[in-house]
Design an enzyme around this catalytic site. Structure first.
Site, short mmCIF file in Angstrom:
data_model
loop_
_atom_site.label_atom_id
_atom_site.label_comp_id
_atom_site.label_asym_id
_atom_site.label_seq_id
_atom_site.Cartn_x
_atom_site.Cartn_y
_atom_site.Cartn_z
N GLU A 103 74.41 27.24 10.53
CA GLU A 103 75.52 27.15 9.58
C GLU A 103 75.16 26.32 8.35
O GLU A 103 76.04 25.85 7.62
CB GLU A 103 76.74 26.56 10.29
CG GLU A 103 77.26 27.42 11.42
CD GLU A 103 78.42 26.79 12.15
OE1 GLU A 103 79.46 26.55 11.51
OE2 GLU A 103 78.29 26.51 13.36
N SER A 149 81.57 29.04 12.58
CA SER A 149 81.57 29.91 11.41
C SER A 149 81.56 31.38 11.79
O SER A 149 81.11 32.23 11.02
CB SER A 149 80.38 29.60 10.48
OG SER A 149 80.53 28.34 9.89
N TYR A 161 83.31 35.06 4.94
CA TYR A 161 82.66 34.58 3.73
C TYR A 161 82.49 35.64 2.65
O TYR A 161 81.87 35.37 1.62
CB TYR A 161 81.32 33.93 4.09
CG TYR A 161 81.55 32.73 4.97
CD1 TYR A 161 82.17 31.59 4.47
CD2 TYR A 161 81.21 32.75 6.32
CE1 TYR A 161 82.43 30.50 5.27
CE2 TYR A 161 81.45 31.65 7.13
CZ TYR A 161 82.07 30.53 6.60
OH TYR A 161 82.33 29.45 7.41
N ARG A 214 91.15 22.42 12.58
CA ARG A 214 91.80 23.72 12.35
C ARG A 214 91.86 24.43 13.69
O ARG A 214 90.85 24.57 14.39
CB ARG A 214 91.00 24.56 11.35
CG ARG A 214 91.83 25.70 10.73
CD ARG A 214 91.00 26.69 9.98
NE ARG A 214 90.28 27.57 10.91
CZ ARG A 214 88.97 27.74 10.91
NH1 ARG A 214 88.21 27.09 10.05
NH2 ARG A 214 88.40 28.55 11.80
N ASP A 271 92.92 27.86 15.83
CA ASP A 271 93.06 29.31 15.62
C ASP A 271 93.79 29.96 16.80
O ASP A 271 93.51 29.64 17.97
CB ASP A 271 91.68 29.95 15.44
CG ASP A 271 90.95 29.41 14.22
OD1 ASP A 271 91.63 28.96 13.27
OD2 ASP A 271 89.70 29.44 14.21
N GLU A 328 90.48 28.88 19.71
CA GLU A 328 89.54 27.75 19.66
C GLU A 328 90.04 26.71 18.68
O GLU A 328 90.99 26.93 17.93
CB GLU A 328 88.14 28.21 19.26
CG GLU A 328 88.04 28.85 17.90
CD GLU A 328 86.63 29.34 17.62
OE1 GLU A 328 86.10 30.14 18.42
OE2 GLU A 328 86.06 28.93 16.59
N ASN A 347 88.55 23.76 15.79
CA ASN A 347 87.41 23.40 14.94
C ASN A 347 87.57 21.95 14.50
O ASN A 347 88.50 21.63 13.75
CB ASN A 347 87.37 24.31 13.72
CG ASN A 347 87.26 25.78 14.08
OD1 ASN A 347 86.17 26.31 14.22
ND2 ASN A 347 88.39 26.44 14.25
N GLY A 387 85.39 24.60 7.74
CA GLY A 387 84.81 24.81 6.43
C GLY A 387 85.58 24.09 5.34
O GLY A 387 86.82 24.02 5.38
#
Length: 333
Positions: free
Chosen positions: A13, A170, A236, A275, A277, A290, A292, A296
Site C-alpha cells: 500500500e 486498501s 482509486y 473508518r 465499513d 471490517e 480500518n 486513506g
C-alpha cells in the site's frame, strides 16, 4: 505544533501511503504547523519531493533492495527528529504502519502519536481477529473461514464468497468468487504470495462507510460501484464508483448505523480515528465487514470526504485529529 508525518514504507500500500502522507503534510502546513515528512524506507523527504508527490510525478516504488529491511528500525535513524516533534502523525498504510509495529516503537520511545495503539491496530488489521471480537460483541458480520485449501472453503461456505488476505488493506487482493474454478485461482501460490486467505459469505446490499473521529461519527457515506465489489480499482479510480455523503437513509437507520459504528470502534479498542465499513442488506440488517484503524487520507479518500460533508476543510480535519490526539496524550501523561 512540530509534527512528523510518517508515510511511504515498504508495504503493497506504499502508493496510497505516499499520496495520503503528502496531502496530510500539506494540509497541516496550511494550518500553520511545522511539518517534516519521514519515509521509514527512504528517509526524510525534501519539500520538492513532497510537491512531486502531490503532483503524482514521483516514483511510487521503493528503491531496489529496501523490501528486505526492517522499516520500523530505520525510523530510529531519525530519532532526533522524532523526539523533537510535539507529535507524530502516522500515515503508513498496511505492513508495519497498520499492524501495530510502528505504534509499539513509538510507545516504547515515549513519543506521542495520532491514532490507535499497537493492540487496536493489530486487532483491526487482522480480519479474523476483528470478526471474532464483533461476534463476541453481538455485532453481525458475515460467516467466514480461514482456509489453506479449497475444500475447507467449500465445506464451510456457499457461493458467492469474498476472498481476501486476512491482513490486507486498501482492498488489495479482494475477489468476488462465484464458482470452484474461480476459487481455485485464489489459492494459486503466486496469487496468495505466502499470505493467509480469508473467505467470507458475500452479502448483497448497500455498502456504507462510517468515519469515527474521537468519540463521534461523521456523516455516513454510501458507495455505489460500477462493478460487483468495491475493490482496489474502484477505490482509486474516480469513475469506477460514486461515493455519496451523506448517504440517503432514514433517520432511524442513520442512528442505528452510527451507533453500531461506535460499538465496533470501541470493541476493537480504536482511538482518534477509524473508518468502519458495512453492508445494509435488503431486509434492513446491518453487517460489519471490517474496521480500518488508519484509513486513506488523500483528499479523495472516504474519511476526508466524510469530514468535508461535516463542514471541515482538509487542513482543518487533519488539525482536528492532532488536537484530539494531543488532548488524549496530556490526559494520560
Amino acid at each position: 505544533m512540530r509534527v512528523v508525518v510518517l508515510l511511504g514504507g515498504d508495504s503493497e500500500e506504499r502508493d496510497v501511503s505516499l499520496a495520503s502522507g503528502a496531502q496530510v503534510a500539506n494540509g497541516l502546513r496550511s494550518m500553520g504547523h511545522d511539518v517534516l515528512s519521514l519515509d521509514p524506507t527512504c528517509g526524510l523527504l525534501e519539500l520538492d519531493q513532497e510537491e512531486n508527490l502531490l503532483k503524482g510525478t514521483i516514483s511510487q516504488l521503493p528503491p531496489v533492495g529496501v523490501h528486505n529491511t526492517d522499516s520500523s528500525m530505520r525510523v530510529l535513524e531519525h530519532l532526533s527528529q522524532l523526539r523533537a516533534a510535539d507529535i507524530v502523525f502516522p500515515v503508513l498504510h498496511g505492513g508495519i504502519g497498520e499492524n501495530g509495529t510502528i505504534q509499539a516503537v513509538l510507545d516504547f520511545l515515549g513519543i506521542p502519536y495520532v491514532g490507535s495503539d499497537m493492540l487496536g491496530c493489530a486487532l483491526s488489521m487482522n480480519k479474523d481477529a476483528t470478526k471474532r471480537l464483533l461476534r463476541a460483541s453481538n455485532i453481525f458480520t458475515p460467516d467466514w473461514v480461514l482456509a489453506s485449501t479449497i475444500d475447507e472453503v467449500m465445506r464451510a461456505l456457499s457461493f458467492p464468497v469474498i476472498c481476501k488476505p486476512v491482513d490486507g488493506g486498501s482492498s488489495v487482493g479482494i475477489t468476488l468468487v462465484t464458482n470452484e474454478e474461480a476459487l481455485r485461482k485464489c489459492f494459486d501460490p503466486e496469487q496468495m504470495k505466502g499470505r493467509t486467505l480469508m473467505c467470507e459469505t458475500f452479502v448483497p446490499g448497500r455498502e456504507l462507510t462510517v468515519g469515527v473521529v474521537g468519540e463521534e461519527t461523521l456523516p455516513i457515506g454510501e458507495i455505489i460501484v460500477s462493478g460487483e465489489i468495491f475493490d482496489y480499482e474502484c477505490k482509486y479510480r474516480p469513475e469506477m464508483a460514486d461515493e455519496i455523503f451523506p448517504a440517503e437513509l432514514d433517520g432511524s437507520v442513520t442512528a442505528m448505523v452510527s451507533r453500531i459504528a461506535l460499538e465496533v470502534h470501541r470493541a476493537l479498542g480504536l482511538r482518534d480515528l477509524s473508518r468502519i465499513d458495512f453492508i445494509l442488506d435488503r431486509n434492513g440488517k446491518l453487517w460489519c465487514l471490517e474496521a480500518n484503524s488508519l484509513p486513506g487520507m488523500t483528499t479523495n479518500s472516504l474519511l476526508p470526504k466524510a469530514a468535508e460533508s461535516a463542514g471541515f476543510s482538509f487542513g482543518e480535519f487533519c488539525e482536528r485529529l492532532l488536537v484530539i490526539a494531543m488532548k488524549r496524550n496530556k490526559k494520560n501523561s
